[in-house]
Scaffold this motif. Structure first.
Motif: not given
Lengths: 354, 301
Positions: A243-252, A306-312, A317-325
């Motif tokens: 969601g928003v938290l993750c999107a803000s991580h990828y796109f501050p 194999v999910p594309s989660f990223e380490l936090r 973990l951070w969800a992937d970009r598609v999940e965030c969208l």
């Protein structure tokens, strides 16, 4: 050997596979399928089967379908006018909404229902339930690869990440052909975001991801940040912040004040994902199916092998970009989702520059 | 028994100013006023409904001497003994200690509330209420102490007025330990929807009201100070007490009628005007069990 294989081996000429068999009843499931044409196909396939097996019966179960009672009655009437009455009388169409079944033959008791529940759950788990969920898994893998600037992927890698068979991956790639680049060493990647396909993904995301919405019953809802702090301590494996938290991580630079709800992505391949951690996260949260109620926390199931989660850094973990969208579109944060999507697009453009 | 609406900070200030400065450090305010002081906004829109201002004299060893000093000064300043009710008259040297009246004083300009003195129990005290005899110029009185009063006043917070204010979470724990089951005893003269109110429902409801009013993450911080308080006040049996601390809340959740009464006491008291219902408090009770009681139980095993 499962029931499907038996059907196929016994009557290879009809090219029809039922989903299961209970005593003398062949069962076909139509999960979240709203197409009359599909239903007709199933009716016909099942009648072929019943005509070859005189002692057997057939049952089509529409699960969470939007096909109305009236449409169903019309279709059944049309079929009755065409199909042998001796076969038709052995055929039933039932429906299931929530936990409630309608139209099941009277002589089938609890044992049958339990078996049927199990069959439906297996279909959910295998991804066969939602229309084309494997297709969307493959789309998700390719989109994430595009967003992160990954090189085109070998088909074996797509199979590995999605957990799909070769034919499934092939079919999906055929559908996505206009948007694909294929390399000489059989690697595949997207060249752009396939807009209509992505729009379909957004429209179906809640069903595909089995999203469970939780609302607060205390009158003092905890903030998303407070939930995250607690989740960090709970250290649940395979759980990602979306969601928003993750999107803000990828796109501050994301233009949003506050976090309206917490989106979580749980990687689970089991039939019934274990959401018991939610009780420990906050016992004041309860699941709701009421779309009019604003959710405080939403859990989405990620069924990729194999999910594309990223380490936090802080844990989890951070969800992937598609999940965030998908999370943001699902939360009706269209402006912010579009902003994030545009940011992702501009990165694609940059990476495609010579 | 009527109650009045008071502004916690205003009344605590008034009480503190009336008490000799040298004694203020020995006073810990407990009860709804203390909860209001910590958790309600400091404005006239959030008064607290109360009938008495409970002051714990701490430590126990100074309770008698300090109460004598304080009461004398208050009487000199125009405060008067409360003479209504069953124990309206002072006792004599012949009155058994457990039958002595408590010290209850009205301020010079009566506002519907009175000041009442309590103290901490002796270490290892197991029983119920206990009295310490105090001889004043007006007669003999008793200063009561309850088994978990020392827990309620553990590490109190100093106020701007020189007196101390009990911590909300410690008062909650004291109430929870006081009521490990829902006892049938009713509060004399207190009725809600024509039914007598069980003391357990009111006190456990108070614990839930404290949890509801507390900042969202503060519940997570309750277990360490609960443990510290239990270890300090009950060094020999803190683990046993930690293991039963949640029993009353669990019993409350299981009985809808009791839960409703606990809710009603809150909505007419600390949570009035906040649109809180049974579901809200039930969810709060579950939070107390998961966020605070569970970790405390774990610490004790």
């Amino acid at each position: 050997m499962n029931d499907k294989m038996r059907t196929h081996l016994r009557f290879p000429e009809i090219r029809y596979e039922a989903d299961g068999k209970w005593c003398d009843i062949w069962v076909e499931l139509k999960i979240r399928n709203h197409s009359i044409r599909d239903l007709r196909g199933s009716l016909l396939g099942l009648t072929y089967l019943l005509s070859r097996e005189p002692g057997s019966r057939g049952l089509i179960v529409l699960v969470e379908s939007r096909i109305s009672k009236e449409q169903l009655a019309t279709e059944f009437k049309l079929a009755s006018q065409t199909i042998d009455p001796g076969v038709m009388e052995r055929l039933t169409i039932a429906s299931k909404k929530g936990d409630e079944y309608r139209g099941l033959p009277d002589d089938l008791g609890h044992d049958f229902r339990n078996w049927l529940d199990d069959l439906i759950n297996k279909h959910h788990a295998s991804g066969q339930g939602a229309t084309g969920s494997s297709y969307y898994s493959i789309l998700q893998i390719l989109l994430n690869a595009l967003f992160t600037g990954e090189e085109p992927l070998p088909i074996s890698e797509i199979r590995k990440r999605s957990g799909s068979s070769y034919p499934t991956v092939s079919n999906a790639l055929r559908q996505l052909a206009p948007y694909l680049i294929r390399t000489s060493d059989r690697r595949v990647g997207l060249t752009q975001i396939p807009k209509p396909e992505f729009a379909g993904f957004v429209a179906l995301s809640e069903e595909l991801r089995m999203s469970t919405r939780f609302i607060d019953r205390s009158g003092r809802p905890r903030s998303a940040e407070s939930h995250v702090a607690r989740l960090e301590k709970m250290a649940i494996p395979s759980l990602a912040i979306g969601g928003v938290l993750c999107a803000s991580h990828y796109f501050p630079k994301l233009d949003i004040v506050g976090v309206p709800r917490l989106d979580l992505s749980l990687h689970s391949l089991t039939r019934r994902p274990d959401l018991s951690f939610m009780k420990h996260l906050d016992p004041a949260l309860e699941p709701t199916a009421d779309p009019s109620k604003a959710a405080n926390v939403v859990v989405h199931i990620v069924r990729l092998a194999v999910p594309s989660f990223e380490l936090r850094d802080e844990g989890l973990l951070w969800a992937d970009r598609v999940e965030c969208l998908l999370d943001m579109y699902e939360a009706q944060l269209e402006l912010q989702a579009d902003e994030f999507l545009n940011a992702l697009k501009s990165k694609i453009t940059e990476s495609h520059k010579p | 028994m009527s109650t009045v609406l008071v502004s916690p900070k205003k009344v605590i200030g008034q009480v503190a100013q009336s008490i000799p400065q040298r004694c203020r450090g020995n006073i810990v305010i407990v009860g709804s006023l203390a909860v209001g002081y910590h958790l309600l906004p400091d404005d006239d829109r959030h008064p607290v409904r109360t009938k008495d201002i409970d002051c714990v004299l701490s430590p126990r060893i100074v309770a008698v001497s300090r109460s004598q000093e304080i009461v004398q000064e208050l009487i000199d300043a125009g405060w008067t003994h409360r003479s209504e009710g069953e124990f309206g008259n002072p006792g004599t040297t012949l009155t058994p200690t457990h039958l002595l009246p408590a010290i209850r004083l009205y301020p010079p300009d009566p506002q519907g509330w009175w000041l009442e003195f309590l103290t901490e129990p002796e270490l290892h005290m197991q029983g119920g209420r206990n009295f310490q005899r105090v001889t004043l110029s007006s007669g003999d009185f008793g200063i009561p102490s309850f088994p978990y009063t020392s827990l309620a006043v553990f590490k109190p917070v100093p106020s701007d007025y020189g007196v101390y204010i009990a911590r909300p979470e410690m008062m909650a724990l004291a109430n929870m330990l006081e009521h490990q089951t829902i006892r049938p005893d009713a509060i004399k003269g207190l009725y809600l929807t024509n039914r007598e109110v069980k003391r357990s429902n009111k006190d456990l409801g108070r614990a839930l009201a404290i949890a509801w009013l507390s900042e969202e993450e503060s519940l997570d911080n309750w277990p360490p100070i609960w443990r510290e308080g239990l270890e300090s006040c009950f060094p020999d049996r803190w683990r046993a007490l930690a293991a039963v601390a949640g029993n009353g809340i669990r019993a409350l959740i299981e009985n809808r009628e009791d839960m409703q009464q606990a809710t009603d006491t809150c909505t007419t008291g600390l949570l009035s005007g906040r649109n809180v219902d049974l579901t809200n408090l039930e969810a709060t009770a579950e939070r107390v069990l998961i966020f605070a009681v569970g970790p405390l139980e774990k610490m004790a095993t």
